[in-house]
Motif scaffolding. Structure first.
Motif, PDB file in Angstrom:
ATOM      1  N   TRP A 185       0.790  -1.078  -0.013  1.00  0.00           N
ATOM      2  CA  TRP A 185      -0.081   0.043  -0.031  1.00  0.00           C
ATOM      3  C   TRP A 185       0.743   1.343  -0.156  1.00  0.00           C
ATOM      4  N   ALA A 238     -14.110  -2.620  -2.191  1.00  0.00           N
ATOM      5  CA  ALA A 238     -13.552  -4.062  -2.024  1.00  0.00           C
ATOM      6  C   ALA A 238     -12.739  -4.258  -2.977  1.00  0.00           C
ATOM      7  N   ARG A 239     -12.454  -3.388  -4.174  1.00  0.00           N
ATOM      8  CA  ARG A 239     -11.493  -3.681  -5.306  1.00  0.00           C
ATOM      9  C   ARG A 239     -10.375  -2.636  -5.557  1.00  0.00           C
ATOM     10  N   ALA A 240     -10.746  -1.498  -4.959  1.00  0.00           N
ATOM     11  CA  ALA A 240      -9.698  -0.112  -5.317  1.00  0.00           C
ATOM     12  C   ALA A 240      -8.236  -0.716  -5.083  1.00  0.00           C
ATOM     13  N   ASP A 241      -7.875  -1.381  -4.208  1.00  0.00           N
ATOM     14  CA  ASP A 241      -6.498  -1.585  -3.957  1.00  0.00           C
ATOM     15  C   ASP A 241      -6.064  -2.484  -5.079  1.00  0.00           C
ATOM     16  N   ARG A 242      -6.563  -3.514  -5.381  1.00  0.00           N
ATOM     17  CA  ARG A 242      -6.182  -4.379  -6.337  1.00  0.00           C
ATOM     18  C   ARG A 242      -6.359  -3.732  -8.063  1.00  0.00           C
TER      19      ARG A 242
END
Ligand SMILES: [Zn+2]
Lengths: 271, 361
Positions: free
Chosen positions: B55, B183-187
């Motif tokens: 991150w 739920a998906r932003a990081d990925r």
């Protein structure tokens, strides 16, 4: 349920042992397997690709959060193994699950679906009744499976959590074993998905223990970790014994939830 | 129902987009997301480290990228757009996967000009593409950009949002969009940064919706209204359609793929059911999420419908026969291979998703 579901503290979190062993860790930089072998199996020798166990896995995973694996142990009923451990070298939690088999198990063909977080070796290690270890390894190209969102429809996932289903298949010609597929609605959250709106990781919530029995006889017991896909799906074999038999499944998750299901053994294919 | 403001407190929203007023000064360390990074309870050192470093790297690259994108970047070349109906402009994205050469310009992007204001429908796959879309709008009109509508969560449709932050528009999406993105932003950020490379990805950050559509909403651009409808789970669980009633133009986002193979990331049953409903919508023309900038209606839905029906019938048969998901992935849908662009990139994945859904029927 007479037997307590056992638990191995390192299961799914082998990294803990790894990080406390600097020497092992240094070796692991290049090949995580060296450290993993040590942490999970100690100094015991493992026979590689000697034909006792075979592993089917896609070379390139279409969906890293849902990579199908099939393990076959040769030799028929007589050589039913003591246990089967699935590992993914480069996952944050490399031990996917350990299955131990009981007298209700058939010849071992086991299929499940896993998360693969990086291009990695995927391994199936079988321990025979005599205590020897045998391994099959496949290299899978996939990435990001552990942080991929668990399920596509968040509302449906929440609404159906805990639902169990069992499918039974006709016996393969010439086999005394029957095949069945256990499906469990469960997000099996890896805990690696960060909620960007709050800045916190979504806490891990996954199935830790699962036991399947035919009547009183143990078919298999699984200790699971976060590398098993959401909606855990396990296809296994069992040995039918007589009339009026019932297959039961009991699963426990990290929240202490206990999920149960039972199904009469059918004489043929249910599909 | 009118659009309701989304209920996230401002502090939570800031985790995705600090907004111009909260954005750290150039060169400043991105502190907040990192400082609040909790270590999950039973997390080992190694696991916590891998997550945290990941991150940190992301946040740092995004931070520096803002500087490069905003000040030192190359001059912005406006996207090519076609006026498909009076006041309705569409840019056709490439039939391609994300690559440095296309900067994530792979989806159709539109804007509608009213008497008083402009509404943007999807913003492209990177900050750079968003900027180029904004330049295309400014080449047509000086009217304020008051609405940025995202048809769904996929990066090729909303990674350009940040280019419109200076306009202070409402960022509008399906009521499930915020959660799906969270739920998906990081990925998404990690994967797309890698696919696009640092230059094309520069400045890209996520902006979550500031207004949620729960059912149906109307946007008034002055003398023309856009009707927004939150659809049930189909292509994704957050598909939003836009209907420009002044010209009878229906923007379907990725509920309609043409030539580009459909991608399933929601529910195949839901999508087929929705197609039956959409086909009855009275429109003069449609804009697909991928494909030509304009199409007649409803004929272009047929190939996609056939594809999804084929997949679903073949998968159901394999499930019934007790075959495995792995076998299905390599054998289902092959009769459709020549009908679509990018077939090999998406078909097996669609089959896998359909199988995991349909085996629960
Ligand atoms: Zn899409």
């Amino acid at each position: 349920m007479t037997e307590r579901l056992s638990r191995r503290s390192v299961l799914g979190f082998v990294g803990a042992a790894l990080s406390s062993l600097p020497i092992t860790q240094a070796l692991a930089e290049d090949d995580p397997w060296l450290g993993l072998h040590q942490d999970v199996f100690g100094n015991r020798p493992i026979a590689e690709e000697d034909g006792l166990v075979t592993l089917e896995a896609p070379v390139r995973a279409e969906d890293a959060a849902l990579v199908p694996l099939t393990v076959r142990v040769s030799g028929g009923d007589a050589s039913r193994p003591r246990s089967l451990t699935l590992l993914i070298d480069r996952n944050p939690a490399p031990v996917v699950a350990t299955f131990s088999f009981g007298e209700g198990a058939g010849e071992v063909v086991l299929a499940t679906r896993v998360r693969v977080d990086a291009y990695s070796n995927v391994r199936a290690v079988v321990e025979t009744q005599a205590g020897s270890l045998h391994m099959a390894t496949r290299y899978v190209k996939a990435s990001g499976g552990c942080s991929a969102p668990a399920l596509k429809d968040s509302e449906l996932a929440e609404a159906e959590l805990g639902k169990m289903r069992l499918r039974q298949f006709a016996a393969a010609p010439g086999s005394t074993s029957r095949e069945a597929q256990l499906m469990i609605r469960h997000p099996n959250h890896s805990g690696l998905q960060m909620n960007q709106l709050t800045g916190y990781y979504i806490p891990a919530k996954f199935i830790t223990d699962l036991e399947v029995r035919r009547g009183a006889a143990l078919v298999f017991r699984m200790e699971g970790g976060i590398s098993l896909s959401a909606d855990p799906n396990i296809r296994f074999t069992f040995r039918p014994a007589g009339a009026d038999e019932v297959l039961t499944a009991v699963a426990k998750d990290t929240d202490g939830r206990v999920l149960r299901g039972s199904w009469p053994v059918k004489s043929g294919d249910d599909s | 129902m009118r659009i309701a403001a989304i209920s996230f407190p401002a502090t939570r929203r800031a985790m995705v987009d600090p907004g111009p007023q909260l954005r750290p000064a150039v060169g400043a360390k991105l502190r907040r997301p990192v400082a609040r990074l909790g270590r999950p309870p039973h997390w080992t050192r190694r696991q916590a480290l891998s997550g945290t470093l990941h991150w940190l790297a992301l946040a740092a690259s995004a931070g520096f990228a803002v500087r490069a994108g905003a000040q030192d970047g190359p001059p912005v070349v406006p996207l090519e757009v076609t006026e498909i109906a009076s006041g309705v402009f569409v840019h056709q994205g490439a039939y391609a996967l994300f690559a440095p050469s296309n900067r994530g310009d792979v989806a159709n992007l539109s804007f509608v000009v009213g008497r008083d204001a402009v509404a943007v429908i999807d913003t492209g796959g990177s900050f750079a593409v968003g900027q180029a879309l904004r330049a295309a709008i400014r080449a047509v009109t000086d009217k304020p950009i008051r609405h940025v509508i995202n048809t769904h969560m996929h990066p090729d449709h909303l990674f350009g949002n940040a280019a419109f932050a200076e306009d202070r528009p409402d960022f509008i999406g399906h009521h499930k969009l915020a959660q799906a993105l969270a739920a998906r932003a990081d990925r998404y950020l990690a994967v797309n940064a890698q696919l696009l490379g640092s230059e094309a990805f520069a400045g890209t950050r996520l902006i979550a919706p500031t207004r949620a559509v729960h059912d149906r909403a109307v946007i008034d651009l002055g003398g023309r209204e856009l009707i927004l409808e939150a659809q049930p789970t189909a292509h994704t669980d957050n598909d939003l359609t836009v209907h420009d009633t002044a010209t009878g133009t229906l923007f379907l986002g990725d509920l309609l793929f043409m030539r580009h193979i459909p991608a399933l990331d929601g529910s195949i049953r839901g999508w087929l059911a929705l197609i039956d409903r959409l086909e009855r919508v009275d429109a003069k023309r449609v804009v697909p999420g991928h494909g030509p900038p304009i199409a007649a209606w409803p004929e272009p839905m047929q190939p996609q419908k056939r594809y999804l029906e084929t997949i679903s019938a073949e998968v159901r048969r394999m499930i019934k026969e007790g075959r495995s998901i792995a076998e299905a992935a390599t054998t289902v849908g092959l009769s459709e291979k020549d009908a679509w662009l990018l077939f090999d990139a998406f078909n097996a994945r669609n089959v896998t998703a359909a199988f995991a859904e349909l085996e629960w029927e």
